[in-house]
Design a protein around this motif. Sequence first.
Motif, PDB file in Angstrom:
ATOM      1  N   GLU A  31      -1.155  -2.071  13.441  1.00  0.00           N
ATOM      2  CA  GLU A  31      -2.234  -3.087  12.843  1.00  0.00           C
ATOM      3  C   GLU A  31      -1.768  -3.650  10.998  1.00  0.00           C
ATOM      4  N   ARG A  32      -1.493  -4.574  10.859  1.00  0.00           N
ATOM      5  CA  ARG A  32      -1.055  -4.846   9.407  1.00  0.00           C
ATOM      6  C   ARG A  32      -1.712  -4.639   9.006  1.00  0.00           C
ATOM      7  N   ALA A  33      -2.908  -4.685   8.728  1.00  0.00           N
ATOM      8  CA  ALA A  33      -4.414  -4.652   7.838  1.00  0.00           C
ATOM      9  C   ALA A  33      -4.175  -3.255   7.217  1.00  0.00           C
ATOM     10  N   ILE A  34      -4.007  -2.818   8.937  1.00  0.00           N
ATOM     11  CA  ILE A  34      -4.455  -0.909   8.207  1.00  0.00           C
ATOM     12  C   ILE A  34      -2.506  -0.611   7.749  1.00  0.00           C
ATOM     13  N   ALA A  35      -1.409  -0.851   7.836  1.00  0.00           N
ATOM     14  CA  ALA A  35      -0.894  -0.498   7.226  1.00  0.00           C
ATOM     15  C   ALA A  35      -0.126  -0.925   6.396  1.00  0.00           C
ATOM     16  N   ASP A  36      -1.071  -1.807   5.784  1.00  0.00           N
ATOM     17  CA  ASP A  36      -0.592  -1.910   4.103  1.00  0.00           C
ATOM     18  C   ASP A  36      -1.325  -1.735   3.625  1.00  0.00           C
ATOM     19  N   ALA A  37      -2.840  -1.080   3.875  1.00  0.00           N
ATOM     20  CA  ALA A  37      -4.121  -0.765   3.059  1.00  0.00           C
ATOM     21  C   ALA A  37      -3.342   0.911   3.126  1.00  0.00           C
ATOM     22  N   VAL A  38      -2.648   1.576   4.684  1.00  0.00           N
ATOM     23  CA  VAL A  38      -2.252   2.550   4.372  1.00  0.00           C
ATOM     24  C   VAL A  38      -1.141   3.142   2.897  1.00  0.00           C
ATOM     25  N   ALA A  39      -0.048   1.685   3.137  1.00  0.00           N
ATOM     26  CA  ALA A  39       0.496   1.768   2.341  1.00  0.00           C
ATOM     27  C   ALA A  39       0.816   1.821   1.169  1.00  0.00           C
ATOM     28  N   ALA A  40      -0.489   1.156   0.361  1.00  0.00           N
ATOM     29  CA  ALA A  40      -1.211   0.450  -0.655  1.00  0.00           C
ATOM     30  C   ALA A  40      -1.294   2.191  -1.088  1.00  0.00           C
ATOM     31  N   ARG A  41      -2.379   2.822  -0.362  1.00  0.00           N
ATOM     32  CA  ARG A  41      -2.433   3.838  -0.873  1.00  0.00           C
ATOM     33  C   ARG A  41      -1.759   5.384  -1.164  1.00  0.00           C
ATOM     34  N   LEU A  42      -0.420   4.849  -0.699  1.00  0.00           N
ATOM     35  CA  LEU A  42       0.084   6.160  -0.488  1.00  0.00           C
ATOM     36  C   LEU A  42       1.384   5.559  -2.276  1.00  0.00           C
ATOM     37  N   ARG A  43       1.439   4.466  -2.025  1.00  0.00           N
ATOM     38  CA  ARG A  43       1.888   3.820  -3.271  1.00  0.00           C
ATOM     39  C   ARG A  43       1.619   4.248  -4.271  1.00  0.00           C
ATOM     40  N   ALA A  44       0.200   4.921  -4.232  1.00  0.00           N
ATOM     41  CA  ALA A  44      -0.571   4.774  -5.441  1.00  0.00           C
ATOM     42  C   ALA A  44      -0.523   5.733  -6.238  1.00  0.00           C
ATOM     43  N   GLU A  45      -0.576   7.111  -4.926  1.00  0.00           N
ATOM     44  CA  GLU A  45       0.003   8.356  -4.990  1.00  0.00           C
ATOM     45  C   GLU A  45       1.176   8.776  -5.508  1.00  0.00           C
ATOM     46  N   GLY A  46       1.900   7.868  -5.834  1.00  0.00           N
ATOM     47  CA  GLY A  46       3.388   8.043  -6.580  1.00  0.00           C
ATOM     48  C   GLY A  46       4.273   8.284  -5.104  1.00  0.00           C
ATOM     49  N   PHE A  47       4.405   7.926  -4.107  1.00  0.00           N
ATOM     50  CA  PHE A  47       5.511   8.109  -3.368  1.00  0.00           C
ATOM     51  C   PHE A  47       6.150   6.763  -2.695  1.00  0.00           C
ATOM     52  N   ARG A  48       7.143   6.584  -2.356  1.00  0.00           N
ATOM     53  CA  ARG A  48       8.168   5.665  -1.855  1.00  0.00           C
ATOM     54  C   ARG A  48       7.649   5.305  -0.936  1.00  0.00           C
ATOM     55  N   VAL A  49       7.401   4.121  -0.003  1.00  0.00           N
ATOM     56  CA  VAL A  49       6.808   3.605   1.144  1.00  0.00           C
ATOM     57  C   VAL A  49       7.647   2.825   2.079  1.00  0.00           C
ATOM     58  N   GLU A  50       8.297   3.012   3.067  1.00  0.00           N
ATOM     59  CA  GLU A  50       8.376   2.254   3.634  1.00  0.00           C
ATOM     60  C   GLU A  50       7.353   2.171   4.911  1.00  0.00           C
ATOM     61  N   VAL A  51       7.375   0.619   4.969  1.00  0.00           N
ATOM     62  CA  VAL A  51       6.162   0.184   6.967  1.00  0.00           C
ATOM     63  C   VAL A  51       7.440  -0.532   8.088  1.00  0.00           C
ATOM     64  N   VAL A  52       7.045   0.052   9.110  1.00  0.00           N
ATOM     65  CA  VAL A  52       7.839  -0.690  10.752  1.00  0.00           C
ATOM     66  C   VAL A  52       6.657  -0.776  11.254  1.00  0.00           C
ATOM     67  N   GLY A  53       6.405  -1.295  12.595  1.00  0.00           N
ATOM     68  CA  GLY A  53       5.378  -1.878  13.078  1.00  0.00           C
ATOM     69  C   GLY A  53       5.457  -1.890  14.848  1.00  0.00           C
TER      70      GLY A  53
END
Length: 226
Positions: free
Chosen positions: A14-36
């Motif tokens: 679910e793109r909206a959820i994936a984008d929101a999770v990735a944005a929050r984790l990047r804000a926490e300082g993580f390097r994030v990769e998303v796959v679906g």
Amino acid sequence: METVERRVLVVEDERAIADAVAARLRAEGFRVEVVGDGPGAVAAARRIPPDVIVLDVMLPGFDGLEVCRRIQAERPVPVLMLTARGDETDLLVGLAVGADDYMAKPFSMRELAARVHALLRRADKVATAASIKRLGDLEINQAERRVLRGGVEVHLTPTEFDLLVHLAGRPRTVLPRERLLADVWGWADASGTRTVDSHIKGLRRKLGADLIRTVHGVGYALEVDR
């Protein structure tokens, strides 16, 4: 806060959820990769490899349970599973194939970030202990995260290993489920005690039913010689 070098693989279709999770984790300082999808998740875990995985249960290709099973068979890595279903069967199966934590949708992004941090802190804490602990016929190599019983190596998930290390720290001492939940999972409340029970079942299945004693209504103790 973990450094920017820590990698999180987010597996969510679910793109909206994936984008929101990735944005929050990047804000926490993580390097994030998303796959679906399932196959993409397994391939990404081999390519990166991640320090922790946020993994949805329902995925195209094959589901998150199969993703978790395949990834853990190749390399133990902390996994936080997400699901839209409240079915306890999903929880138990997810824990059995190697998930470390479990959140049902909808969830708080702040809580998800806190769970990811907790998973990494726990893995780091165990990794810094380089000693080899021998208790009876049980051998725990904390630096290499390897366990042998009777000279035979046993494959444990990251959380199963951490739980065993914690029990081995005070052999033959009964540790309450709530304390295990707080010390191993980092949870402040007792709402996840069935998670403890499920991981204890996993340890018994892999290491022998005689290894851990249940004190009903209290908790568990590792039944080995000091």
